[in-house]
Design an enzyme around this catalytic site. Structure first.
Site, PDB file in Angstrom:
ATOM      1  CE  LYS A  82      -0.143   0.567   4.927  1.00  6.19           C
ATOM      2  NZ  LYS A  82      -0.882   1.126   6.049  1.00  6.19           N
ATOM      3  CB  SER A  87      -7.932   3.319  -1.552  1.00  9.97           C
ATOM      4  OG  SER A  87      -7.355   4.586  -1.519  1.00  9.97           O
ATOM      5  CE1 TYR A 110      -3.385   3.027  -2.390  1.00  8.11           C
ATOM      6  CE2 TYR A 110      -2.771   0.761  -1.915  1.00  8.11           C
ATOM      7  CZ  TYR A 110      -3.575   1.868  -1.678  1.00  8.11           C
ATOM      8  OH  TYR A 110      -4.553   1.801  -0.718  1.00  8.11           O
ATOM      9  CE  LYS A 124      -5.970  -1.149  -1.955  1.00 13.90           C
ATOM     10  NZ  LYS A 124      -6.259  -2.408  -1.225  1.00 13.90           N
ATOM     11  CG  ASN A 151      -5.941  10.357   3.936  1.00 13.53           C
ATOM     12  OD1 ASN A 151      -6.755  10.397   3.000  1.00 13.53           O
ATOM     13  ND2 ASN A 151      -4.654  10.646   3.768  1.00 13.53           N
ATOM     14  NE  ARG A 209       3.349  12.570  -0.801  1.00 10.09           N
ATOM     15  CZ  ARG A 209       2.823  11.851   0.196  1.00 10.09           C
ATOM     16  NH1 ARG A 209       3.599  11.210   1.054  1.00 10.09           N
ATOM     17  NH2 ARG A 209       1.498  11.790   0.338  1.00 10.09           N
TER      18      ARG A 209
HETATM   19  C1  WQD Z   1      -1.535  13.104   3.509  1.00 11.39           C
HETATM   20  C2  WQD Z   1      -1.136  14.555   3.328  1.00 11.39           C
HETATM   21  C3  WQD Z   1       0.844  14.802   1.997  1.00 11.39           C
HETATM   22  C4  WQD Z   1       3.628  12.928   4.765  1.00 11.39           C
HETATM   23  C5  WQD Z   1      -3.084   7.871   1.865  1.00 11.39           C
HETATM   24  C6  WQD Z   1      -2.590   6.509   1.615  1.00 11.39           C
HETATM   25  C7  WQD Z   1      -3.397   5.843   0.545  1.00 11.39           C
HETATM   26  C8  WQD Z   1      -4.878   6.009   0.794  1.00 11.39           C
HETATM   27  C9  WQD Z   1      -5.246   7.458   0.983  1.00 11.39           C
HETATM   28  C10 WQD Z   1      -5.784   4.071   1.860  1.00 11.39           C
HETATM   29  C11 WQD Z   1      -0.669  14.860   1.911  1.00 11.39           C
HETATM   30  C12 WQD Z   1       1.079  15.290   3.422  1.00 11.39           C
HETATM   31  C13 WQD Z   1       2.467  13.414   4.187  1.00 11.39           C
HETATM   32  C14 WQD Z   1       4.630  13.825   5.169  1.00 11.39           C
HETATM   33  C15 WQD Z   1       3.290  15.656   4.411  1.00 11.39           C
HETATM   34  N1  WQD Z   1      -5.317   5.310   1.933  1.00 11.39           N
HETATM   35  N2  WQD Z   1       2.306  14.759   4.026  1.00 11.39           N
HETATM   36  N3  WQD Z   1       4.420  15.167   4.981  1.00 11.39           N
HETATM   37  O1  WQD Z   1      -1.134  10.587   0.196  1.00 11.39           O
HETATM   38  O2  WQD Z   1      -3.461  11.117   1.113  1.00 11.39           O
HETATM   39  O3  WQD Z   1      -2.718   8.727   0.797  1.00 11.39           O
HETATM   40  O4  WQD Z   1      -4.468   7.917   2.075  1.00 11.39           O
HETATM   41  O5  WQD Z   1      -5.823   3.355   0.940  1.00 11.39           O
HETATM   42  O6  WQD Z   1      -3.036   4.500   0.595  1.00 11.39           O
HETATM   43  O7  WQD Z   1      -1.267   6.607   1.228  1.00 11.39           O
HETATM   44  O8  WQD Z   1      -1.748  10.155   2.635  1.00 11.39           O
HETATM   45  O9  WQD Z   1      -0.563  10.521   4.763  1.00 11.39           O
HETATM   46  O10 WQD Z   1       0.823  10.221   2.648  1.00 11.39           O
HETATM   47  O11 WQD Z   1      -0.476  12.316   2.965  1.00 11.39           O
HETATM   48  O12 WQD Z   1       3.138  16.885   4.232  1.00 11.39           O
HETATM   49  O13 WQD Z   1       5.710  13.437   5.709  1.00 11.39           O
HETATM   50  O14 WQD Z   1      -0.023  14.821   4.171  1.00 11.39           O
HETATM   51  O15 WQD Z   1       1.490  15.664   1.062  1.00 11.39           O
HETATM   52  O16 WQD Z   1      -1.057  16.180   1.587  1.00 11.39           O
HETATM   53  P1  WQD Z   1      -2.256  10.245   1.110  1.00 11.39           P
HETATM   54  P2  WQD Z   1      -0.409  10.743   3.289  1.00 11.39           P
END
Ligand code: WQD
Length: 339
Positions: A85, A125, A150, A154, A179, A295
């Site tokens: 994931k 997801s 990924y 899904k 999330n 990112r």
């Molecule tokens: C959240 C926000 C980042 C890390 C996740 C899972 C995916 C799916 C949906 C289930 C974003 C920011 C993150 C960091 C940051 N879930 N961030 N610094 O990308 O929404 O996806 O939820 O299936 O599998 O990956 O989640 O927690 O990576 O990011 O600023 O060190 O936090 O840019 O805006 P994401 P995330």
């Protein structure tokens, strides 16, 4: 007592769901290859419920072992979590993700069909929506091309299940999580990322614990109220409860069609900085962070319209973001004390 197989049951959402299933009176069997989970979660689950689930160390890519499991262990339904994931890793290793997530699913479904197991809950997801054009996102929101392999696994998984449900007359529910955050209030189970955390909250807790030097906030130039991206942070215990309600819906044959989709989110969006501030407030500490460039692959905004799950599953998110973040911090501290 109905028997439910939970694949990936030693993982983050899987372990919380196993606890909730046991507490709801289900007998739980776990398949997990521990490629992204720790076997000691079996003891951790047992320490919460005093019921030790039967555990089978099986890789679902091994079709023979997967078939043998079902031949030897009659179950009433399956909740399928087992999948890789990590969004970033999937971009680097797409074929590993397609093989693991899709072949694993296909082997599971074939073995279920061979052994007359008719009910499955699929861990999907909100990633399947990509960057939706309007908020909140409901189950009728058109799917877009996911940003990562990924997310594509899904979306393809849902396509496979659509044909599986109709061709073999099976009952399928796809749960589209937003999330997932938080940890069990006992602090005995929680999120345990391998290596550097991809997700926001474990990175925050590891920064607060001094394991990480500084949190990178990926981008503050988004068109949002404070410039950082918006997500819908749903507590893992509320997610677990939704899985119990979904499998019970199938066990009691209350599903309206044999393929259903539910968005599981709080219905509220929070920016990255709002999460950081909520964590600091909830735990009375400060988190060292630095604004960095965006990112790659991130979307600007996603939060759920959860009214269909509320109505049909009689489900309601009950845990606030602050409480989730308190539980996450307590779990991180407990991990530190165990070392
Ligand atoms: C959240 C926000 C980042 C890390 C996740 C899972 C995916 C799916 C949906 C289930 C974003 C920011 C993150 C960091 C940051 N879930 N961030 N610094 O990308 O929404 O996806 O939820 O299936 O599998 O990956 O989640 O927690 O990576 O990011 O600023 O060190 O936090 O840019 O805006 P994401 P995330």
């Amino acid at each position: 007592m109905k028997k439910i197989l939970v694949t990936g049951g030693l993982g983050y959402i899987g372990s919380h769901t196993v606890v909730a299933l046991q507490q709801a009176g289900y007998e739980v069997l776990i398949i997990d290859d521990c490629s992204n989970a720790d076997k000691d979660f079996l003891d951790r689950i047992t320490s919460i419920t005093s019921i030790r689930p039967q555990y089978f160390s099986i890789d679902l890519k091994d079709q023979l072992k997967t078939n043998q499991f079902f031949e030897n262990n009659p179950v009433d339904g399956v909740i399928h979590f087992a999948a890789y994931k990590a969004v970033g890793e999937s971009v680097e290793k797409p074929l590993m993700y397609y093989r693991n997530n899709l072949m694993g699913l296909i082997n599971l479904l074939e073995a279920m069909n061979e052994n007359k197991v008719d009910h499955v809950i699929f861990s999907s997801s909100c990633t399947v929506y990509g960057q939706a054009d309007q908020m909140p996102i409901d189950e009728q929101t058109p799917l877009k091309k996911p940003e990562s392999p990924y997310g594509k696994t899904k979306q393809m998984g849902e396509e496979i299940l659509e044909d599986y449900a109709s061709t073999y007359q099976k009952n399928v529910i796809c749960l589209r999580y937003f999330n997932p955050v938080g940890a069990h209030p006992s602090s005995k189970i929680g999120e345990l990322p391998k290596g550097i955390p991809n997700n926001l909250v474990p990175y925050v807790t590891q920064t607060a614990a001094g394991i990480r030097e500084c949190l990178s906030v990926w981008g503050d130039d988004y068109p949002t109220r404070d410039g950082t991206a918006i997500r819908d942070y749903i507590d893992v215990n509320d997610l677990a409860d939704a899985h119990v309600k979904a499998i019970t819906r199938l066990m009691e044959q209350k599903n309206k069609t044999n393929l259903e989709f539910f968005n599981l989110g709080t219905g509220t969006g929070s920016t990255v900085l709002e999460v950081v501030n909520a964590f600091e407030k909830a735990n009375n500490l400060s988190v060292n962070y630095k604004i960095q460039p965006r990112r790659a692959g991130d979307i600007v905004e996603a939060f759920a319209d959860n009214s269909f799950a509320k109505k049909e599953l009689n489900w309601q998110p009950t845990i606030s973001l602050e409480e989730s973040l308190r539980n996450s911090w307590n779990w991180e501290q407990n991990l530190g004390q165990e070392k």
